[in-house]
Write a protein that holds these residues in place. Structure first.
Motif, PDB file in Angstrom:
ATOM      1  N   ASP A   1       2.010  16.607  -7.191  1.00 55.48           N
ATOM      2  CA  ASP A   1       0.888  18.048  -7.559  1.00 55.48           C
ATOM      3  C   ASP A   1      -0.071  17.754  -9.057  1.00 55.48           C
ATOM      4  OD1 ASP A   1       3.056  19.841  -6.591  1.00 55.48           O
ATOM      5  OD2 ASP A   1       4.371  20.377  -8.200  1.00 55.48           O
ATOM      6  N   THR A   2       0.665  16.421  -9.459  1.00 58.93           N
ATOM      7  CA  THR A   2      -0.564  15.745 -10.912  1.00 58.93           C
ATOM      8  C   THR A   2      -1.638  15.500  -9.897  1.00 58.93           C
ATOM      9  OG1 THR A   2       0.735  15.877 -12.293  1.00 58.93           O
ATOM     10  CG2 THR A   2      -1.155  13.927 -12.527  1.00 58.93           C
ATOM     11  N   ALA A   3      -1.189  14.133  -8.698  1.00 58.94           N
ATOM     12  CA  ALA A   3      -2.203  13.338  -7.979  1.00 58.94           C
ATOM     13  C   ALA A   3      -3.307  14.496  -6.988  1.00 58.94           C
ATOM     14  CB  ALA A   3      -1.858  13.433  -6.992  1.00 58.94           C
ATOM     15  N   VAL A   4      -2.713  15.782  -6.967  1.00 52.72           N
ATOM     16  CA  VAL A   4      -3.750  16.696  -6.167  1.00 52.72           C
ATOM     17  C   VAL A   4      -4.575  16.914  -7.077  1.00 52.72           C
ATOM     18  CG1 VAL A   4      -3.342  19.213  -5.245  1.00 52.72           C
ATOM     19  CG2 VAL A   4      -1.435  17.611  -4.555  1.00 52.72           C
ATOM     20  N   THR A   5      -4.210  17.663  -8.416  1.00 56.78           N
ATOM     21  CA  THR A   5      -5.031  17.709  -9.031  1.00 56.78           C
ATOM     22  C   THR A   5      -6.295  17.528  -9.680  1.00 56.78           C
ATOM     23  OG1 THR A   5      -3.307  19.537  -9.821  1.00 56.78           O
ATOM     24  CG2 THR A   5      -5.416  18.939 -11.352  1.00 56.78           C
TER      25      THR A   5
ATOM     26  N   ARG B   1     -10.364   5.132  -3.984  1.00 61.30           N
ATOM     27  CA  ARG B   1      -9.606   6.372  -5.179  1.00 61.30           C
ATOM     28  C   ARG B   1      -8.785   7.029  -5.257  1.00 61.30           C
ATOM     29  NH1 ARG B   1     -15.003   8.608  -7.883  1.00 61.30           N
ATOM     30  NH2 ARG B   1     -15.915   9.332  -5.681  1.00 61.30           N
ATOM     31  N   VAL B   2      -8.535   7.650  -3.799  1.00 60.71           N
ATOM     32  CA  VAL B   2      -7.328   8.342  -4.195  1.00 60.71           C
ATOM     33  C   VAL B   2      -6.667   8.002  -4.123  1.00 60.71           C
ATOM     34  CG1 VAL B   2      -6.930  10.388  -2.202  1.00 60.71           C
ATOM     35  CG2 VAL B   2      -9.070  10.590  -3.153  1.00 60.71           C
ATOM     36  N   LEU B   3      -6.306   6.710  -2.946  1.00 58.07           N
ATOM     37  CA  LEU B   3      -5.531   6.341  -2.746  1.00 58.07           C
ATOM     38  C   LEU B   3      -4.578   5.383  -4.093  1.00 58.07           C
ATOM     39  CD1 LEU B   3      -6.130   4.639   0.709  1.00 58.07           C
ATOM     40  CD2 LEU B   3      -4.467   6.298   0.300  1.00 58.07           C
ATOM     41  N   GLY B   4      -5.743   5.096  -4.858  1.00 60.98           N
ATOM     42  CA  GLY B   4      -5.313   4.464  -5.661  1.00 60.98           C
ATOM     43  C   GLY B   4      -4.726   5.864  -6.827  1.00 60.98           C
ATOM     44  N   ILE B   5      -5.444   6.712  -7.089  1.00 59.76           N
ATOM     45  CA  ILE B   5      -4.689   7.852  -7.341  1.00 59.76           C
ATOM     46  C   ILE B   5      -2.949   7.970  -7.509  1.00 59.76           C
ATOM     47  CG2 ILE B   5      -4.507  10.293  -8.084  1.00 59.76           C
ATOM     48  CD1 ILE B   5      -7.472  10.538  -8.783  1.00 59.76           C
ATOM     49  N   LEU B   6      -2.891   8.211  -5.842  1.00 59.55           N
ATOM     50  CA  LEU B   6      -1.445   8.254  -5.095  1.00 59.55           C
ATOM     51  C   LEU B   6      -0.771   7.255  -5.568  1.00 59.55           C
ATOM     52  CD1 LEU B   6      -2.356   9.410  -1.314  1.00 59.55           C
ATOM     53  CD2 LEU B   6      -1.426  10.445  -3.556  1.00 59.55           C
ATOM     54  N   ASP B   7      -1.305   5.808  -6.049  1.00 56.52           N
ATOM     55  CA  ASP B   7      -0.221   4.834  -6.448  1.00 56.52           C
ATOM     56  C   ASP B   7      -0.071   4.869  -7.385  1.00 56.52           C
ATOM     57  OD1 ASP B   7      -0.436   3.578  -3.575  1.00 56.52           O
ATOM     58  OD2 ASP B   7      -2.176   1.849  -4.270  1.00 56.52           O
TER      59      ASP B   7
ATOM     60  N   GLN C   1       0.520  -1.071   0.361  1.00 55.88           N
ATOM     61  CA  GLN C   1      -0.444  -0.091   0.194  1.00 55.88           C
ATOM     62  C   GLN C   1       0.975   1.295  -0.105  1.00 55.88           C
ATOM     63  OE1 GLN C   1      -2.020  -1.289   3.651  1.00 55.88           O
ATOM     64  NE2 GLN C   1      -3.961  -1.747   2.870  1.00 55.88           N
ATOM     65  N   PRO C   2       1.897   1.454  -1.257  1.00 52.36           N
ATOM     66  CA  PRO C   2       2.636   2.393  -0.716  1.00 52.36           C
ATOM     67  C   PRO C   2       1.775   4.297  -0.851  1.00 52.36           C
ATOM     68  CG  PRO C   2       2.522   0.810  -2.964  1.00 52.36           C
ATOM     69  CD  PRO C   2       1.187   0.865  -2.285  1.00 52.36           C
ATOM     70  N   GLY C   3       0.665   4.132  -1.139  1.00 55.59           N
ATOM     71  CA  GLY C   3       0.087   5.419  -0.819  1.00 55.59           C
ATOM     72  C   GLY C   3       0.098   5.691   0.342  1.00 55.59           C
ATOM     73  N   ARG C   4      -0.750   4.669   1.173  1.00 55.93           N
ATOM     74  CA  ARG C   4      -1.278   4.599   2.317  1.00 55.93           C
ATOM     75  C   ARG C   4       0.243   5.363   3.455  1.00 55.93           C
ATOM     76  NH1 ARG C   4      -6.006   3.872   4.197  1.00 55.93           N
ATOM     77  NH2 ARG C   4      -6.732   2.859   2.742  1.00 55.93           N
ATOM     78  N   VAL C   5       1.313   4.158   3.352  1.00 58.12           N
ATOM     79  CA  VAL C   5       2.668   4.181   4.003  1.00 58.12           C
ATOM     80  C   VAL C   5       2.853   5.766   3.433  1.00 58.12           C
ATOM     81  CG1 VAL C   5       4.303   3.162   4.945  1.00 58.12           C
ATOM     82  CG2 VAL C   5       1.990   1.855   4.172  1.00 58.12           C
ATOM     83  N   MET C   6       3.220   5.592   2.632  1.00 52.99           N
ATOM     84  CA  MET C   6       4.903   6.843   1.693  1.00 52.99           C
ATOM     85  C   MET C   6       3.906   8.332   2.084  1.00 52.99           C
ATOM     86  SD  MET C   6       6.302   4.834  -1.095  1.00 52.99           S
ATOM     87  CE  MET C   6       7.692   3.485  -1.169  1.00 52.99           C
ATOM     88  N   ILE C   7       2.962   8.391   1.490  1.00 49.62           N
ATOM     89  CA  ILE C   7       1.905   9.584   1.825  1.00 49.62           C
ATOM     90  C   ILE C   7       1.140   9.742   2.891  1.00 49.62           C
ATOM     91  CG2 ILE C   7       0.522  11.496   0.224  1.00 49.62           C
ATOM     92  CD1 ILE C   7       3.138  10.573  -0.591  1.00 49.62           C
ATOM     93  N   GLU C   8      -0.013   9.511   3.280  1.00 49.98           N
ATOM     94  CA  GLU C   8      -0.579   9.544   4.407  1.00 49.98           C
ATOM     95  C   GLU C   8      -0.251   9.204   5.558  1.00 49.98           C
ATOM     96  OE1 GLU C   8      -5.540   7.965   5.015  1.00 49.98           O
ATOM     97  OE2 GLU C   8      -3.916   6.004   4.706  1.00 49.98           O
ATOM     98  N   ASN C   9       0.336   8.458   6.047  1.00 49.66           N
ATOM     99  CA  ASN C   9       1.551   8.104   7.259  1.00 49.66           C
ATOM    100  C   ASN C   9       1.798   8.315   7.376  1.00 49.66           C
ATOM    101  OD1 ASN C   9      -0.911   5.766   9.471  1.00 49.66           O
ATOM    102  ND2 ASN C   9      -1.375   5.433   6.601  1.00 49.66           N
ATOM    103  N   THR C  10       3.169   8.567   6.191  1.00 44.48           N
ATOM    104  CA  THR C  10       4.174   9.791   7.081  1.00 44.48           C
ATOM    105  C   THR C  10       4.025  10.702   7.099  1.00 44.48           C
ATOM    106  OG1 THR C  10       5.702   7.878   4.810  1.00 44.48           O
ATOM    107  CG2 THR C  10       6.246  10.171   5.579  1.00 44.48           C
ATOM    108  N   SER C  11       2.553  10.937   6.512  1.00 40.48           N
ATOM    109  CA  SER C  11       2.569  12.781   6.524  1.00 40.48           C
ATOM    110  C   SER C  11       1.982  12.843   8.396  1.00 40.48           C
ATOM    111  CB  SER C  11       1.330  13.460   5.690  1.00 40.48           C
ATOM    112  OG  SER C  11       1.926  13.359   4.288  1.00 40.48           O
TER     113      SER C  11
END
Length: 440
Positions: A426-430, A402-408, A203-213
């Protein structure tokens, strides 16, 4: 809101279900000169309550054991467990959901659920007034902080290490790396010792973005007017993804398309370190042929205040709308049964999920069960390392599938060297902003 440790010590649910007797009505008879002969009442059978889920076969087995114990002690209700999607069955009473299945269930329109707090209150089973913690998925609570569903499958990302591989590389498995720079040095030693996969991530998006933040007290969303806008492209997130990209180029990091694939490569012994859900502990111990260590996620020590706290999310049991009062009483009985101390301890020990009350926390600290619940001990300490702040609390949208899918997807573009870290985020945020436009 109170931190998770306090909620766990006091328990999410207090008390047990009151005994509910369902009587069999007896028809009245018109007065007659002679008394009519008495007819023996035919006892009604137990009322069927159905629960659907999409748990793994191993966790379904644990659930079936729990349900069997419940059915043995209840003459008024019989709980039936069925594997499958909630939409594939004929209006079940309860559904264990997560990810995209939960997102679809909660999609706009007429509510498909009845709030758990209401079910318990109307059935006479007290649901403790403590608010769920700020680091728990917001979808499980209403605006007043009352539970909408029972979070039976909570988990948070932690770090697992192959102790044998650490020793082979001259590393001390009893002193796992604390910072990301420490881990980078350890991964270099593992690589030099012949490891073809020093590090991987489930789960890279969950680990590297959501939880690391959250772990660094950095926000993933910012208030704007009446809503939130995504803000996970700040300095911390860009720095961390850029570091991961350098690891990928150096072959310290390997990524895989599916969450289960990364965990399988760790279980096989190919990958030496993995960041994965705390609930994966039971599966790793069952399948891996080596000793496993579990430790908190590393942190960047040049961010003041880090480490802060991580986030809890996972499967939850939702109660369907449109049932009658007697059926909701059966649901309330089962919820209360699940939260009894002996059942709660058995569930977390065999499923790997976080405890919902103080019995589970005490079990993790005991000498008898401590080794089996090492993941819970590390996870709870990590979740409650510091009181959650506005920046380290769960966001209302990033946990959605769906958001985590975009991050991944955007992170995959970084690994493929198609985008630098800043452009990808930046693209993920957009993309996320277009998916969830701010209210006007």
């Amino acid at each position: 809101m109170k931190p998770l440790a306090r909620m766990l010590r006091n328990g999410v649910v207090a008390g047990v279900a009151a005994v509910v007797c369902i009587g069999v009505p007896v028809a009245a008879h018109a007065a007659k000169p002679k008394a009519a002969p008495k007819v023996a009442a035919v006892p009604a059978g137990p009322r069927e309550i159905r629960l659907v889920h999409q748990l793994s076969p191993e966790r379904e087995e644990v659930l079936q054991k729990l349900v069997a114990r419940f059915n043995e002690g209840n003459k008024d209700y019989r709980l039936v467990v069925q594997s499958g999607a909630w939409s594939d069955t004929d209006a079940p009473h309860m559904a264990i959901l997560q990810g995209s299945a939960e997102d679809d269930f909660l999609a706009a329109g007429k509510p498909r659920y009845k709030a758990l707090s209401s079910v318990m209150r109307e059935a006479g089973v007290p649901l403790q007034a403590l608010k769920p913690p700020a680091m728990m998925d917001r979808a499980l609570t209403d605006a007043k902080g009352q539970l909408l569903a029972l979070p039976i499958g909570l988990s948070t990302p932690v770090m697992y290490i192959n102790r044998k591989e650490f020793q082979r590389a001259g590393l001390n498995p009893d002193a796992p790396p604390k910072t990301w720079l420490d881990l980078q040095q350890a991964l270099g030693q593992l690589f030099d010792a012949g490891s073809k996969c020093p590090y991987t991530v489930s789960q890279p998006g969950r680990v590297m973005i959501e939880n690391t933040s959250a772990w660094h007290n950095e926000p993933v969303a910012a208030r704007q007017g009446k809503g939130e806008r995504p803000a996970f492209n700040g300095m911390l997130q860009v720095k961390h993804v850029a570091m991961m990209a350098s690891w990928y180029r150096a072959r310290y990091l390997r990524t895989f398309d599916a969450e289960s694939e990364a965990e399988q490569h760790f279980e096989s012994g190919e990958c030496a370190v993995i960041a994965a859900p705390s609930s994966s502990w039971t599966e790793f111990r069952r399948k891996a042929g080596f000793d496993i260590g579990v430790a908190p996620l590393p942190y960047h020590d040049d961010f003041p205040g880090a480490p802060q706290n991580t986030l809890a999310d996972g499967a939850a049991m939702w109660v369907a709308a449109g049932k009658n009062a007697a059926e909701y009483k059966g649901v309330a009985r089962f919820v209360a049964f699940w939260l009894q101390p002996e059942n709660q301890v058995a569930w977390q020990r065999e499923s790997g999920y976080l405890p919902l009350n103080r019995a589970g926390v005490f079990a993790a600290q005991s000498d008898v069960l401590g080794a089996d619940l090492e993941n819970v001990k590390v996870a709870v300490a990590q979740l409650s390392h510091k009181p959650a702040t506005a920046e380290s609390s769960a966001s209302g949208f990033i946990a959605r599938a769906r958001v985590l899918g975009i991050l991944d997807e955007e992170l995959s573009a970084v690994w493929a060297d198609r985008k630098p870290a800043k452009e990808a985020l930046d693209t993920a945020v957009t993309r996320v902003q277009a998916m969830f436009p701010l209210p006007r």
